[in-house]
Design an enzyme around this catalytic site. Sequence first.
Site, PDB file in Angstrom:
ATOM      1  N   GLU A 188      12.964  16.113  -3.993  1.00  0.00           N
ATOM      2  CA  GLU A 188      12.468  16.870  -4.962  1.00  0.00           C
ATOM      3  C   GLU A 188      13.637  16.641  -6.387  1.00  0.00           C
ATOM      4  O   GLU A 188      13.127  16.693  -7.337  1.00  0.00           O
ATOM      5  CB  GLU A 188      12.521  18.482  -4.820  1.00  0.00           C
ATOM      6  CG  GLU A 188      11.202  18.760  -3.840  1.00  0.00           C
ATOM      7  CD  GLU A 188      10.901  19.989  -3.525  1.00  0.00           C
ATOM      8  OE1 GLU A 188      11.962  20.960  -3.527  1.00  0.00           O
ATOM      9  OE2 GLU A 188       9.781  20.566  -3.230  1.00  0.00           O
ATOM     10  N   ASP A 239      14.162  18.326  -0.110  1.00  0.00           N
ATOM     11  CA  ASP A 239      14.912  19.016  -1.428  1.00  0.00           C
ATOM     12  C   ASP A 239      15.594  17.627  -2.009  1.00  0.00           C
ATOM     13  O   ASP A 239      15.539  17.777  -3.363  1.00  0.00           O
ATOM     14  CB  ASP A 239      16.029  19.875  -0.754  1.00  0.00           C
ATOM     15  CG  ASP A 239      15.769  21.345  -0.754  1.00  0.00           C
ATOM     16  OD1 ASP A 239      14.581  21.653  -1.024  1.00  0.00           O
ATOM     17  OD2 ASP A 239      16.374  22.246   0.071  1.00  0.00           O
ATOM     18  N   GLN A 279       9.224  26.951   2.465  1.00  0.00           N
ATOM     19  CA  GLN A 279       9.649  25.934   1.871  1.00  0.00           C
ATOM     20  C   GLN A 279      11.181  25.708   1.832  1.00  0.00           C
ATOM     21  O   GLN A 279      11.754  24.397   2.169  1.00  0.00           O
ATOM     22  CB  GLN A 279       9.253  25.923   0.288  1.00  0.00           C
ATOM     23  CG  GLN A 279       7.834  25.305   0.068  1.00  0.00           C
ATOM     24  CD  GLN A 279       7.426  25.291  -1.578  1.00  0.00           C
ATOM     25  OE1 GLN A 279       8.071  24.341  -2.026  1.00  0.00           O
ATOM     26  NE2 GLN A 279       6.774  26.346  -1.813  1.00  0.00           N
ATOM     27  N   ASP A 318       7.632  19.066  -7.151  1.00  0.00           N
ATOM     28  CA  ASP A 318       7.760  20.378  -6.017  1.00  0.00           C
ATOM     29  C   ASP A 318       6.866  20.150  -5.055  1.00  0.00           C
ATOM     30  O   ASP A 318       5.745  20.349  -5.317  1.00  0.00           O
ATOM     31  CB  ASP A 318       7.517  21.519  -6.871  1.00  0.00           C
ATOM     32  CG  ASP A 318       7.878  22.885  -5.818  1.00  0.00           C
ATOM     33  OD1 ASP A 318       8.110  22.448  -4.556  1.00  0.00           O
ATOM     34  OD2 ASP A 318       7.357  23.876  -5.947  1.00  0.00           O
ATOM     35  N   PHE A 319       7.328  19.527  -3.981  1.00  0.00           N
ATOM     36  CA  PHE A 319       6.534  19.233  -2.693  1.00  0.00           C
ATOM     37  C   PHE A 319       6.018  20.664  -2.046  1.00  0.00           C
ATOM     38  O   PHE A 319       6.879  21.749  -2.072  1.00  0.00           O
ATOM     39  CB  PHE A 319       7.118  18.101  -1.913  1.00  0.00           C
ATOM     40  CG  PHE A 319       7.279  17.171  -2.467  1.00  0.00           C
ATOM     41  CD1 PHE A 319       6.377  16.058  -2.772  1.00  0.00           C
ATOM     42  CD2 PHE A 319       8.708  16.304  -2.755  1.00  0.00           C
ATOM     43  CE1 PHE A 319       6.638  14.904  -3.568  1.00  0.00           C
ATOM     44  CE2 PHE A 319       8.993  15.446  -3.625  1.00  0.00           C
ATOM     45  CZ  PHE A 319       7.854  14.516  -4.038  1.00  0.00           C
ATOM     46  N   HIS A 351       0.904  -1.158  -0.143  1.00  0.00           N
ATOM     47  CA  HIS A 351      -0.012  -0.215  -0.158  1.00  0.00           C
ATOM     48  C   HIS A 351       0.749   1.326  -0.007  1.00  0.00           C
ATOM     49  O   HIS A 351       1.564   1.194   0.741  1.00  0.00           O
ATOM     50  CB  HIS A 351      -0.900   0.079   1.241  1.00  0.00           C
ATOM     51  CG  HIS A 351      -1.836  -0.763   1.439  1.00  0.00           C
ATOM     52  ND1 HIS A 351      -1.924  -2.281   1.455  1.00  0.00           N
ATOM     53  CD2 HIS A 351      -3.321  -0.646   1.112  1.00  0.00           C
ATOM     54  CE1 HIS A 351      -2.973  -2.785   1.425  1.00  0.00           C
ATOM     55  NE2 HIS A 351      -3.828  -1.956   1.535  1.00  0.00           N
ATOM     56  N   ASN A 367       8.177  -3.569   2.576  1.00  0.00           N
ATOM     57  CA  ASN A 367       6.757  -3.335   3.051  1.00  0.00           C
ATOM     58  C   ASN A 367       6.491  -3.819   4.440  1.00  0.00           C
ATOM     59  O   ASN A 367       5.876  -2.922   5.456  1.00  0.00           O
ATOM     60  CB  ASN A 367       5.923  -4.193   2.161  1.00  0.00           C
ATOM     61  CG  ASN A 367       4.582  -4.096   2.283  1.00  0.00           C
ATOM     62  OD1 ASN A 367       3.926  -3.133   2.679  1.00  0.00           O
ATOM     63  ND2 ASN A 367       4.054  -5.253   2.373  1.00  0.00           N
ATOM     64  N   GLU A 402      12.475  22.358   3.808  1.00  0.00           N
ATOM     65  CA  GLU A 402      12.824  21.211   2.753  1.00  0.00           C
ATOM     66  C   GLU A 402      14.338  21.074   2.741  1.00  0.00           C
ATOM     67  O   GLU A 402      14.787  19.927   2.341  1.00  0.00           O
ATOM     68  CB  GLU A 402      12.269  21.823   1.408  1.00  0.00           C
ATOM     69  CG  GLU A 402      10.754  21.723   1.380  1.00  0.00           C
ATOM     70  CD  GLU A 402      10.247  21.959   0.116  1.00  0.00           C
ATOM     71  OE1 GLU A 402      11.206  22.432  -0.947  1.00  0.00           O
ATOM     72  OE2 GLU A 402       9.167  22.032  -0.301  1.00  0.00           O
TER      73      GLU A 402
HETATM   74 MN    MN Z   1       2.311  -1.873   3.288  1.00  0.00          MN
HETATM   75 MN    MN Z   2       9.007  22.303  -2.554  1.00  0.00          MN
END
Ligand code: MN
Ligand code: MN
Length: 280
Positions: free
Chosen positions: A254, A251, A270, A260-261, A121, A152, A274
């Site tokens: 990214e 960063d 940011q 770009d978060f 997931h 996982n 970041e």
């Molecule tokens: Mn999982």
């Molecule tokens: Mn960003």
Amino acid sequence: MKKNLITIFQIFILGNLLFLMSCKDEPKPEQGAIDHLALGNPSNATTNESNANNYLMVLPQYVMSYNNSKGHANWVSWQLDNSWLGQTPRQDNFRSNTALPVSFYRVTSTDYSGSGFDRGHLCPSADRTKSIDDNSATFFMTNMIPQAPRNNQNTWASLEDYTRSLISPTFEAYIIAGVYGTGGTGSNGSTNSLQNGKIDVPARTWKIIVLLPVGNDDAKRVTTSTRVIAVDMPNSQNIDLDWRVYRTSVDAIEQVTGYDFLSNVSTSIQSVIESKVDNQ
Ligand code: MN
Ligand code: MN
């Protein structure tokens, strides 16, 4: 006597009016309307079918950018607070997502069988336990990646558990999880893809967690001291069990993904949050 009755009646009406007015100020649970992208849309995903490798899918439970060429999401983004957490057991109803455009390949519940990779997931089942609908939504194959079992079931899972342990009546989180690169090492060894190339096996799994006190207008409440946890880990059976060794900066993620978060947060904030690496 008649006059007294009218007065009592008037007080009754007035009381009800005051009660209704006070209800108006109560925060209402608006789970279905939560904006999972309140902090930004990292890849500018769109709902245009021709944008098949950065295709935006919006569900009440989470939002994702789906990649049809890779047969899995680029990233999934979701808000988490106590209102999502309940007693619903894991539904385990892995299934194709028929909401995908008909021109897309629909990964089936058995496409990973025998591959040596788990149906991992991105938005965890245990983050959506308030209702059967919410939990079932996490079992669409569009929310799965071919994930090395040790990643996982151990490293990734312990970060999921840790994140939920930070959620309380007073704390919420925005979480973005995704993948990049090609080629993972599962329990049967290394491979680049499954199902004759229909499903790409990612090389890396990453996650960004932004922790906020509960409130509204969330992007505006992110400050230079907001805690952000970012990790980037190998999709491999050789993974370390401790998620903390994979901490990195936003960063850095990214840079490797090109996304770009937190783009709805001011650029000056940011640039501070970041570049940090969490060490709590
Ligand atoms: Mn999982
Ligand atoms: Mn960003």
